[in-house]
Design an enzyme around this catalytic site. Structure first.
Site, PDB file in Angstrom:
ATOM      1  N   ASP A 116      45.386  -7.137 -15.637  1.00  0.00           N
ATOM      2  CA  ASP A 116      46.176  -7.784 -14.587  1.00  0.00           C
ATOM      3  C   ASP A 116      45.364  -8.893 -13.942  1.00  0.00           C
ATOM      4  O   ASP A 116      45.931  -9.863 -13.444  1.00  0.00           O
ATOM      5  CB  ASP A 116      46.639  -6.772 -13.541  1.00  0.00           C
ATOM      6  CG  ASP A 116      47.991  -6.199 -13.934  1.00  0.00           C
ATOM      7  OD1 ASP A 116      48.039  -5.455 -14.922  1.00  0.00           O
ATOM      8  OD2 ASP A 116      49.000  -6.553 -13.288  1.00  0.00           O
ATOM      9  N   CYS A 172      48.286   2.428 -20.735  1.00  0.00           N
ATOM     10  CA  CYS A 172      49.404   1.638 -20.196  1.00  0.00           C
ATOM     11  C   CYS A 172      50.160   0.917 -21.319  1.00  0.00           C
ATOM     12  O   CYS A 172      50.124   1.344 -22.484  1.00  0.00           O
ATOM     13  CB  CYS A 172      48.924   0.674 -19.118  1.00  0.00           C
ATOM     14  SG  CYS A 172      50.265   0.042 -18.089  1.00  0.00           S
TER      15      CYS A 172
HETATM   16  C1  RUB Z   1      50.820  -3.164 -16.600  1.00  0.00           C
HETATM   17  C2  RUB Z   1      49.370  -3.197 -16.986  1.00  0.00           C
HETATM   18  C3  RUB Z   1      49.014  -3.947 -18.246  1.00  0.00           C
HETATM   19  C4  RUB Z   1      48.655  -5.385 -17.892  1.00  0.00           C
HETATM   20  C5  RUB Z   1      48.573  -6.270 -19.128  1.00  0.00           C
HETATM   21  O1  RUB Z   1      51.021  -2.649 -15.315  1.00  0.00           O
HETATM   22  O2  RUB Z   1      48.506  -2.717 -16.289  1.00  0.00           O
HETATM   23  O3  RUB Z   1      47.900  -3.366 -18.865  1.00  0.00           O
HETATM   24  O4  RUB Z   1      49.610  -5.932 -17.017  1.00  0.00           O
HETATM   25  O5  RUB Z   1      49.836  -6.353 -19.743  1.00  0.00           O
HETATM   26  P1  RUB Z   1      52.545  -2.526 -14.736  1.00  0.00           P
HETATM   27  P2  RUB Z   1      50.260  -7.597 -20.640  1.00  0.00           P
HETATM   28  O6  RUB Z   1      53.316  -1.703 -15.702  1.00  0.00           O
HETATM   29  O7  RUB Z   1      52.366  -1.884 -13.402  1.00  0.00           O
HETATM   30  O8  RUB Z   1      53.070  -3.939 -14.613  1.00  0.00           O
HETATM   31  O9  RUB Z   1      49.198  -7.694 -21.705  1.00  0.00           O
HETATM   32  O10 RUB Z   1      51.610  -7.228 -21.197  1.00  0.00           O
HETATM   33  O11 RUB Z   1      50.286  -8.815 -19.787  1.00  0.00           O
END
Ligand code: RUB
Length: 325
Positions: free
Chosen positions: A202, A133
């Site tokens: 998340d 991701c």
């Molecule tokens: C994003 C996702 C990321 C976490 C952490 O999912 O799963 O790994 O949110 O991100 P989506 P961060 O694209 O569905 O929002 O470290 O930037 O908070």
């Protein structure tokens, strides 16, 4: 002339994933509450409080899984509620809300930098790292390590169906990190050539399990089988206090059109398409969680939750939680 941004636009952009990533969602929600305070036409604190409640409700309905969203909103709303009881002048009341939200945004940015520094300490020359991701927190670790002249390579899973892995691959390669993009299902194939997996979060729940982008738990399983270290990068505002009360983190299920176009699906009668956006990685498959306060084993998640959220009353926890809109 600068265009006036509306709270409803921020809510829509979060829902449609123009604003995405758990940390960014939380910061933008805080910004939406600042906008609510700035745009309030009434001069009565009680009226502004009502408008804040309306904005909070709208924002909480956008996406259900990232716990950073209710944590950000609750933090600001509880400070507003406390200030309301003090019977302050309107401007003073409004300023408290704006300051609290701005502090949240700044602390969030600082937390990511701090995780970048702490996490970079765990990266060694020669490391082959896999990620999934697009996480600003993970990228902070990788970029910090790269700026420290560490010599490592990164394999990025493309992250079907929304391909956030492409964003990661672009961001890393742009700064010069050797980056390989693979399809998600190739993760097991490459795992024996990997030293560490690092993913974002998340939500971290009370028993130390991780909720993150769909596919994370399969990656963790493959890492576990190959005895590859599995790290999670998570700011403390991604820990879920609701799970202390036995509440489950809701897993968002998105539209089937993200997987297969509607015109193709109609030619395939009797098929159900399922599109969960997140999954759950058990604590047994996680080696450590890197937070801005230090590195913890997943079993210590409960301690972080108690420290960070222990003073919040149960009804306040339940009052500000996500729901599907
Ligand atoms: C994003 C996702 C990321 C976490 C952490 O999912 O799963 O790994 O949110 O991100 P989506 P961060 O694209 O569905 O929002 O470290 O930037 O908070």
């Amino acid at each position: 002339m600068t265009r006036i941004i509306k709270v409803s636009e921020i809510a829509r952009d979060i829902k449609e994933m123009k604003i995405r990533g758990a940390g960014n969602i939380a910061r933008q929600a805080a910004k939406a509450l600042i906008i609510t305070a700035q745009q309030c036409k009434s001069k009565k604190p009680s009226r502004l409080m009502e408008e804040l409640e309306t904005s909070a409700k709208l924002l909480l309905q956008t996406r259900p899984t990232a716990v950073s969203l209710p944590n950000s909103i609750r933090h600001i709303m509880l400070s507003a509620k406390k200030a309301l009881k003090q019977k302050l002048e309107f401007e003073e009341f409004r300023q408290i809300i704006i300051d609290t939200a701005n502090d949240f945004i700044q602390n969030s940015a600082k937390a990511i930098l701090q995780i970048g520094k702490i996490g970079a300490g765990r990266i060694e020359d020669g490391d082959r790292i896999i990620t999934h991701c697009n996480s600003a927190t993970v990228n902070a670790i990788l970029k910090t390590a790269f700026n420290q002249d560490k010599d490592f390579k990164v394999v990025v899973c493309e992250t079907r169906p929304r391909y956030q892995g492409r964003i990661t691959a672009r961001e890393l390669s742009q700064v010069g990190i050797p980056t390989t993009l693979i399809v998600d299902s190739a993760a097991h194939f490459f795992m024996r050539k990997i030293d560490k997996a690092i993913v974002g979060a998340d939500a971290i729940v009370a028993n130390g399990a991780l909720v993150n982008k769909i596919g994370t738990s399969m990656l963790a399983l493959a890492a576990h089988e190959a005895r590859v270290l599995f790290f999670v990068a998570a700011e403390t505002y991604k820990f879920s206090p609701e799970t202390m009360l036995g509440q489950l983190v809701k897993i968002e299920e998105r539209n089937s059109s993200e997987i297969i176009p509607e015109n193709e699906l109609v030619r395939m009668p009797n098929i159900t398409v399922r599109n969960p956006a997140f999954d759950i990685t058990p604590p047994e498959h996680i080696d450590l969680i890197i937070t801005e306060k230090g590195i913890i084993p997943p079993q210590a998640a409960i301690t972080i939750i108690r420290e960070e959220f222990g003073s919040i009353r149960t009804d306040d926890l339940l009052n500000y939680k996500t729901s599907s809109g």
